[in-house]
Design an enzyme around this catalytic site. Structure first.
Site, PDB file in Angstrom:
ATOM      1  N   GLU A 260      11.953 -12.213 -19.323  1.00  0.00           N
ATOM      2  CA  GLU A 260      13.091 -11.633 -19.526  1.00  0.00           C
ATOM      3  C   GLU A 260      12.847 -10.257 -20.029  1.00  0.00           C
ATOM      4  OE1 GLU A 260      17.696 -12.162 -21.206  1.00  0.00           O
ATOM      5  OE2 GLU A 260      15.786 -12.556 -22.499  1.00  0.00           O
TER       6      GLU A 260
ATOM      7  N   ASP B 241      12.279 -16.329 -22.471  1.00  0.00           N
ATOM      8  CA  ASP B 241      13.323 -15.296 -22.909  1.00  0.00           C
ATOM      9  C   ASP B 241      12.844 -14.293 -23.686  1.00  0.00           C
ATOM     10  OD1 ASP B 241      16.209 -15.359 -23.477  1.00  0.00           O
ATOM     11  OD2 ASP B 241      15.547 -15.606 -25.641  1.00  0.00           O
TER      12      ASP B 241
END
Length: 622
Positions: A364, A335
């Site tokens: 990400e 993330d």
């Protein structure tokens, strides 16, 4: 008098006992909780926690294990031990002795035998299709039990009426619906974070970790996580684990007793991130702006970890390796990747892939332009530093995907012209095959703003997703035409799967519980997904890509490997189109015979062909 003397002696004895207890080292926690012999990296870091544990002297007694370094941090309640484990070391129980003020505490630490070699861990690839689900919203497999809150500081009751509260989905719910996912045809499950989030409000989404070695008890146990992965593997499906190293949750014990002063960036919570990811590569970026992007807190409840601290980076890297080794996951999605330190995360990539060379890691990287994502892929042509990150995400596509497949295509930059132009920037990427492509996810509006009357545009979008370059990812509920916007809150794009929870009146996991239109969508996806798993897999996953400018609304592209071809034709308008086929002769010579996956019928290429509104054809020559 005797009574007073007796009480005095008891008091002295009590003080003496307290003093003795204080001298005995107390070890509350060791992380990782266990490790393995035969790892490629022979140095293991142990984070030992306990009151005033830094004052203790440590010795190790086990053949093949040497204490190379003992490190004290700013807090007296942490000690880092660096053990060197020789290749010949046998599995067993290492004795760790902590000595302080003449008292010794001996703690066993287990070294296990590996289940398989690192090379045998196979990560997800372009041969796979990932199914992204949010455990709290997918399905509940166990009865609600208040005992799961034991040991948590914040007890949060499930409330399915509130889109932003916990709803009660769990790991067992995922396992109970593996047959559904297998029938759909996906080959990998990407679960949003499942680690403990002991936070105010419940943090149902999982992105505020408070324990890196514990599955959130509201989702299940470490054992249940492992069992779900084993069950998925038994059906030929992989599992991708979501991790967050940019930040932790604010209720992590590190925030209450920080191991070192530089464990977190801006621990006073005086700097929030500016979310301007372009500062990562902006040659003119000020130090101030860069600091406020990389070192600022993501939100007030997510303090920013300092990946420049080598002890912290060793801890986080070992954590990833521990989950790979202990549970058998097949990939990691990281993330908020650009918000973390570039060099620190490169170290993480290198160490994980050194141990598991066939594994995959995806970051990400949320950029509105192609160059932003390309900057972060390993061996990037536009980055002086090598990030060592194998896979990046195609956020440009989700930002314009609705327009690409809903606008009428004309000679300018509308409709499928935008898709063509987007793909033309793949020259920036060193490895386009390792771009994760998706129509929507848990952070974006659903691809469908509302349920459409006609599925033509939706079918074109999903067909492209599953036949073009990259690693496709489907967001849960896409097969049921889930729709919505995050305008009110994120909860409205993270709705419950109908039938996944006790009391649901509709069960969309069964064909009988789906509407006719939902079954049409499910069957469409299932047909292409299961076709991808067969003979077409190598062509679509690894074949070359050639496409033609969308001219007169027609978009045509080819995937080719050896003598096998897949050709996709899309009519980018809502009207019937009669088109000459001469310009496509290099891949579709007139008179050649094909089979259309969609209709199941043979197709002969003619000089002029007619295409229905928003028609998709997936032709193959094998």
């Amino acid at each position: 008098m005797f009574r007073k003397i007796a009480l005095g002696l008891l008091a002295i004895a009590g003080c003496s006992a307290s003093a003795d207890a204080a001298k005995t080292p107390n070890v509350d926690r060791i992380e990782p909780p266990y490790w393995w012999v035969g790892m490629k990296n022979d140095t293991l870091q142990l984070m030992v926690e306990g009151p005033d544990i830094a004052a203790s002297q440590v010795s190790v007694n086990y053949s093949g294990v040497t204490l190379a370094e003992s490190v004290n941090l700013d807090s007296p309640n942490y000690k880092l031990l660096y053990l060197v484990i020789s290749p010949e070391t046998a599995p067993g129980e290492v004795k760790l002795s902590f000595k302080q003020d003449g008292r010794t505490k001996t703690v066993p630490y287990e070294l296990k035998k590996r289940k398989m070699a690192g090379e045998d861990h196979k990560g997800f690839t372009s041969s796979d299709v990932l199914y992204l689900l949010m455990p709290d919203r997918f399905a509940q497999g166990k009865k609600a039990d208040k005992k799961v809150n034991e040991g948590l500081e914040y007890v949060v009751e499930n409330n399915r009426e509130n889109p932003n509260a916990r709803h009660g989905g769990d790991i067992k719910g995922i396992e109970n619906h593996l047959d559904y996912l297998d029938e759909l045809g996906v080959t990998a499950i990407w679960a949003c974070p499942v680690l403990e989030n002991d936070m105010p409000g419940g943090s149902y989404h999982g992105y505020a970790t408070t324990d890196y070695y514990r599955i959130d008890p509201r989702f299940g146990t470490n054992q249940e996580w492992n069992e779900m992965i084993d069950a998925a593997h038994a059906k030929g499906m992989k599992v991708v684990m979501d991790m967050i190293f940019n930040h932790s949750g604010s209720n992590h014990r590190w925030m209450k007793d920080m191991p070192s002063k530089d464990w977190y960036n801006h621990p006073e919570m005086d700097v929030m991130t500016n979310h301007r990811l372009s500062t990562a590569y902006d040659p003119y970026a000020s130090d101030y702006d860069y600091d406020h992007m990389v070192n600022g807190w993501f939100v007030p409840g997510m303090p920013d970890l300092n990946q420049r601290n080598p002890h912290l980076m060793k801890y986080l890297t070992q954590n990833s390796i521990w989950w790979i080794e202990s549970s058998g996951i097949d990939g990691i999605r990281m993330d908020t990747y650009p918000y973390a330190d570039l060099d620190g995360m490169a170290y993480w990539n290198e160490r994980v892939l050194e141990e598991y060379p066939n594994f995959n890691l995806v970051g990400e990287c949320w950029y509105a332009q192609e160059d932003g994502s390309a900057f972060w892929q390993r061996n990037s042509k536009i980055n002086d530093k090598n990030t060592a990150l194998p896979t990046v995400m195609d956020f440009k596509f989700i930002m314009e995907g609705r327009d690409m497949f809903n606008e009428e295509t004309d000679p300018w930059n509308t409709g499928l012209q935008k898709l063509y132009n987007h793909l033309s920037h793949d020259y920036l990427f060193p490895d386009p095959k390792n771009i994760l492509t998706f129509l929507d996810n848990h952070d974006s509006d659903r691809f469908l703003a509302e349920e459409p009357e006609d599925l033509g545009s939706w079918k074109q979008a999903t067909a492209w997703l599953l036949t073009s370059r990259g690693i496709p990812q489907i967001y849960y509920g896409t097969e049921l035409l889930m729709n919505g916007s995050k305008e009110k809150s994120d909860g409205y794009i993270r709705l419950d799967m109908p039938g996944g929870f006790p009391g649901d009146k509709v069960n969309a996991f069964e064909a009988s519980g789906r509407t006719d239109k939902q079954n049409e969508a499910f069957d469409w996806l299932s047909k292409i997904l299961n076709w991808r798993k067969g003979e077409a897999n190598e062509v679509v996953a690894n074949g070359s890509l050639k496409h033609f400018l969308p001219q007169n609304s027609l978009y045509v592209y080819e995937r080719k490997l050896g003598d096998k071809q897949v050709v996709v034709i899309m009519n980018g308008t809502s009207e019937s189109a009669e088109r000459t086929m001469e310009r496509y002769a290099e891949i579709l010579p007139v008179g050649t015979q094909w089979t259309d996956l969609i209709s199941g019928s043979p197709v002969t290429v003619e000089e002029t062909m007619t295409f229905a509104p928003r028609q998709v054809m997936i032709l193959q020559n094998f």
